[in-house]
Scaffold this motif. Structure first.
Motif, PDB file in Angstrom:
ATOM      1  N   CYS A   1      42.297 -81.966 -26.708  1.00  0.00           N
ATOM      2  CA  CYS A   1      42.238 -81.813 -28.158  1.00  0.00           C
ATOM      3  C   CYS A   1      41.117 -82.664 -28.728  1.00  0.00           C
ATOM      4  O   CYS A   1      40.652 -83.618 -28.095  1.00  0.00           O
ATOM      5  N   THR A   2      40.686 -82.267 -29.914  1.00  0.00           N
ATOM      6  CA  THR A   2      39.675 -83.029 -30.630  1.00  0.00           C
ATOM      7  C   THR A   2      40.197 -83.330 -32.025  1.00  0.00           C
ATOM      8  O   THR A   2      41.087 -82.635 -32.544  1.00  0.00           O
ATOM      9  N   LEU A   3      39.621 -84.367 -32.629  1.00  0.00           N
ATOM     10  CA  LEU A   3      39.975 -84.730 -33.996  1.00  0.00           C
ATOM     11  C   LEU A   3      38.693 -84.856 -34.804  1.00  0.00           C
ATOM     12  O   LEU A   3      37.752 -85.537 -34.392  1.00  0.00           O
ATOM     13  N   GLU A   4      38.669 -84.196 -35.937  1.00  0.00           N
ATOM     14  CA  GLU A   4      37.521 -84.230 -36.832  1.00  0.00           C
ATOM     15  C   GLU A   4      38.019 -84.445 -38.255  1.00  0.00           C
ATOM     16  O   GLU A   4      39.091 -83.953 -38.622  1.00  0.00           O
TER      17      GLU A   4
ATOM     18  N   THR B   1      49.476 -85.262 -20.141  1.00  0.00           N
ATOM     19  CA  THR B   1      48.114 -85.589 -20.569  1.00  0.00           C
ATOM     20  C   THR B   1      47.833 -85.067 -21.972  1.00  0.00           C
ATOM     21  O   THR B   1      47.312 -85.798 -22.834  1.00  0.00           O
ATOM     22  N   LEU B   2      48.154 -83.789 -22.230  1.00  0.00           N
ATOM     23  CA  LEU B   2      47.902 -83.223 -23.555  1.00  0.00           C
ATOM     24  C   LEU B   2      48.804 -83.874 -24.599  1.00  0.00           C
ATOM     25  O   LEU B   2      48.359 -84.164 -25.720  1.00  0.00           O
ATOM     26  N   ILE B   3      50.058 -84.119 -24.253  1.00  0.00           N
ATOM     27  CA  ILE B   3      50.964 -84.778 -25.203  1.00  0.00           C
ATOM     28  C   ILE B   3      50.406 -86.145 -25.599  1.00  0.00           C
ATOM     29  O   ILE B   3      50.393 -86.510 -26.779  1.00  0.00           O
ATOM     30  N   ALA B   4      49.932 -86.906 -24.620  1.00  0.00           N
ATOM     31  CA  ALA B   4      49.362 -88.225 -24.918  1.00  0.00           C
ATOM     32  C   ALA B   4      48.121 -88.096 -25.798  1.00  0.00           C
ATOM     33  O   ALA B   4      47.909 -88.914 -26.712  1.00  0.00           O
ATOM     34  N   ALA B   5      47.294 -87.087 -25.554  1.00  0.00           N
ATOM     35  CA  ALA B   5      46.091 -86.895 -26.357  1.00  0.00           C
ATOM     36  C   ALA B   5      46.435 -86.534 -27.801  1.00  0.00           C
ATOM     37  O   ALA B   5      45.807 -87.038 -28.745  1.00  0.00           O
ATOM     38  N   ILE B   6      47.422 -85.674 -27.982  1.00  0.00           N
ATOM     39  CA  ILE B   6      47.853 -85.314 -29.339  1.00  0.00           C
ATOM     40  C   ILE B   6      48.393 -86.541 -30.059  1.00  0.00           C
ATOM     41  O   ILE B   6      48.069 -86.791 -31.228  1.00  0.00           O
ATOM     42  N   ARG B   7      49.210 -87.327 -29.369  1.00  0.00           N
ATOM     43  CA  ARG B   7      49.770 -88.522 -30.009  1.00  0.00           C
ATOM     44  C   ARG B   7      48.687 -89.533 -30.359  1.00  0.00           C
ATOM     45  O   ARG B   7      48.759 -90.187 -31.414  1.00  0.00           O
ATOM     46  N   ALA B   8      47.681 -89.661 -29.504  1.00  0.00           N
ATOM     47  CA  ALA B   8      46.576 -90.573 -29.813  1.00  0.00           C
ATOM     48  C   ALA B   8      45.826 -90.093 -31.050  1.00  0.00           C
ATOM     49  O   ALA B   8      45.444 -90.901 -31.912  1.00  0.00           O
ATOM     50  N   ALA B   9      45.612 -88.779 -31.163  1.00  0.00           N
ATOM     51  CA  ALA B   9      44.925 -88.230 -32.331  1.00  0.00           C
ATOM     52  C   ALA B   9      45.754 -88.453 -33.591  1.00  0.00           C
ATOM     53  O   ALA B   9      45.219 -88.844 -34.642  1.00  0.00           O
ATOM     54  N   LEU B  10      47.052 -88.226 -33.511  1.00  0.00           N
ATOM     55  CA  LEU B  10      47.912 -88.425 -34.681  1.00  0.00           C
ATOM     56  C   LEU B  10      47.985 -89.895 -35.072  1.00  0.00           C
ATOM     57  O   LEU B  10      48.085 -90.227 -36.257  1.00  0.00           O
ATOM     58  N   SER B  11      47.917 -90.782 -34.087  1.00  0.00           N
ATOM     59  CA  SER B  11      47.880 -92.210 -34.398  1.00  0.00           C
ATOM     60  C   SER B  11      46.607 -92.559 -35.160  1.00  0.00           C
ATOM     61  O   SER B  11      46.625 -93.359 -36.110  1.00  0.00           O
ATOM     62  N   GLU B  12      45.490 -91.944 -34.764  1.00  0.00           N
ATOM     63  CA  GLU B  12      44.233 -92.163 -35.465  1.00  0.00           C
ATOM     64  C   GLU B  12      44.304 -91.620 -36.892  1.00  0.00           C
ATOM     65  O   GLU B  12      43.836 -92.262 -37.841  1.00  0.00           O
ATOM     66  N   VAL B  13      44.905 -90.453 -37.043  1.00  0.00           N
ATOM     67  CA  VAL B  13      45.087 -89.880 -38.384  1.00  0.00           C
ATOM     68  C   VAL B  13      45.919 -90.824 -39.252  1.00  0.00           C
ATOM     69  O   VAL B  13      45.567 -91.118 -40.405  1.00  0.00           O
ATOM     70  N   ARG B  14      46.999 -91.311 -38.697  1.00  0.00           N
ATOM     71  CA  ARG B  14      47.876 -92.216 -39.453  1.00  0.00           C
ATOM     72  C   ARG B  14      47.130 -93.475 -39.883  1.00  0.00           C
ATOM     73  O   ARG B  14      47.282 -93.953 -41.010  1.00  0.00           O
ATOM     74  N   SER B  15      46.302 -93.997 -38.997  1.00  0.00           N
ATOM     75  CA  SER B  15      45.600 -95.245 -39.298  1.00  0.00           C
ATOM     76  C   SER B  15      44.565 -95.069 -40.405  1.00  0.00           C
ATOM     77  O   SER B  15      44.203 -96.033 -41.076  1.00  0.00           O
ATOM     78  N   GLN B  16      44.080 -93.844 -40.602  1.00  0.00           N
ATOM     79  CA  GLN B  16      43.057 -93.582 -41.616  1.00  0.00           C
ATOM     80  C   GLN B  16      43.623 -92.921 -42.879  1.00  0.00           C
ATOM     81  O   GLN B  16      42.860 -92.570 -43.779  1.00  0.00           O
ATOM     82  N   ALA B  17      44.923 -92.747 -42.937  1.00  0.00           N
ATOM     83  CA  ALA B  17      45.528 -92.015 -44.060  1.00  0.00           C
ATOM     84  C   ALA B  17      45.350 -92.759 -45.376  1.00  0.00           C
ATOM     85  O   ALA B  17      45.529 -93.977 -45.453  1.00  0.00           O
ATOM     86  N   VAL B  18      44.992 -91.996 -46.403  1.00  0.00           N
ATOM     87  CA  VAL B  18      44.908 -92.506 -47.774  1.00  0.00           C
ATOM     88  C   VAL B  18      45.508 -91.431 -48.676  1.00  0.00           C
ATOM     89  O   VAL B  18      45.669 -90.274 -48.260  1.00  0.00           O
TER      90      VAL B  18
END
Length: 247
Positions: A2-5, A30-47
């Motif tokens: 997965c990618t995050l943009e 592997t994919l589950i961990a990647a999705i969770r890492a992306a969602l963690s990044e989203v959460r950290s940048q949420a405004v």
């Protein structure tokens, strides 16, 4: 994988795959961990004003748990129940994805432009809104056809998200392959469109309209959790009271 943009205030989580097999987006560790890492990044940048759109490349949104992965684990193991144990492992790991989405401090939209089966269907309906293409996608809860019971949090999420008992029966006890128009009538999907491009545009439009409200993400997440207490209880998501910041 997965990618995050991030474009403006909208995060785009895209399930990607280099090969045709990879584009089934089967949910393995592997994919589950990647999705969770992306969602963690989203959460950290949420405004206030943030929103998430989840989409996928190819003919599948997600074809559920990676049973081939479980078989490969079993082939490399001497344990008689290694395949079943690995499926249970994936079920437990995927709880985190559903938990992440139900507690994410922003509106979420799933753009379903390919088949969403089993855990892939659960991934889609873990979002606040689902838009779907008419031309190349079905929703399919395949557990009955493969002889597997539903994990408890799958059942609780379906009860919370699919209001009609007839629709739940069609999904779970007939293992029906449900097209977009029928999914809208059943209340599983919010809107159906003719093309992939229209689905993508509708998902962005929904995300933008919700983002313009600039709601408190913390309040949004807590209200979402309060709407689905059964599944949130199973996932260990505790509710808390949020007050206006200016009180």
């Amino acid at each position: 994988m997965c990618t995050l943009e991030k474009r403006g205030s909208i995060f785009f989580l895209t399930l990607t795959g280099a090969s045709k097999k990879d584009q089934e987006h089967r949910l393995n560790p592997t994919l589950i961990a990647a999705i969770r890492a992306a969602l963690s990044e989203v959460r950290s940048q949420a405004v206030p004003g943030s929103a998430l759109v989840t989409q996928a490349e190819g003919r599948f949104f997600s074809n559920g748990f990676d049973l081939r992965h479980a078989q490969a684990v079993a082939a490399a193991s001497t344990a008689a129940d290694a395949a079943a144990a690995e499926v249970i492992n994936m079920v437990n790991l995927f709880r985190g994805v559903v938990s992440d989405l139900l507690s994410l401090p922003m509106p979420t939209v799933a753009a379903v432009t390919g088949h969403a089966a089993a855990a892939g269907l659960i991934l889609a309906i873990s979002h606040d809104y689902v838009v779907m293409t008419k031309s190349r996608a079905v929703l399919y809860l395949s557990e009955l056809d493969i002889g597997m019971s539903l994990p408890d949090y799958f059942t609780a999420l379906i009860k919370g998200k699919v209001g009609s008992s007839a629709a739940r029966r069609e999904l779970a006890l007939r293992a029906a392959k449900i097209g977009a128009d029928a999914a809208v009538r059943m209340g599983i999907v919010d809107a159906a469109y003719d093309s992939v491009e229209e689905v993508a545009a509708a998902a962005v439009q929904t995300a933008e309209e919700l983002g313009k409200k600039e709601w408190s993400g913390e309040a949004y997440a807590e209200i979402r959790k309060s709407l689905y207490p059964d599944v949130c209880g199973l996932l260990g998501l505790e509710e808390k009271t949020v007050f206006p910041s200016k009180l």
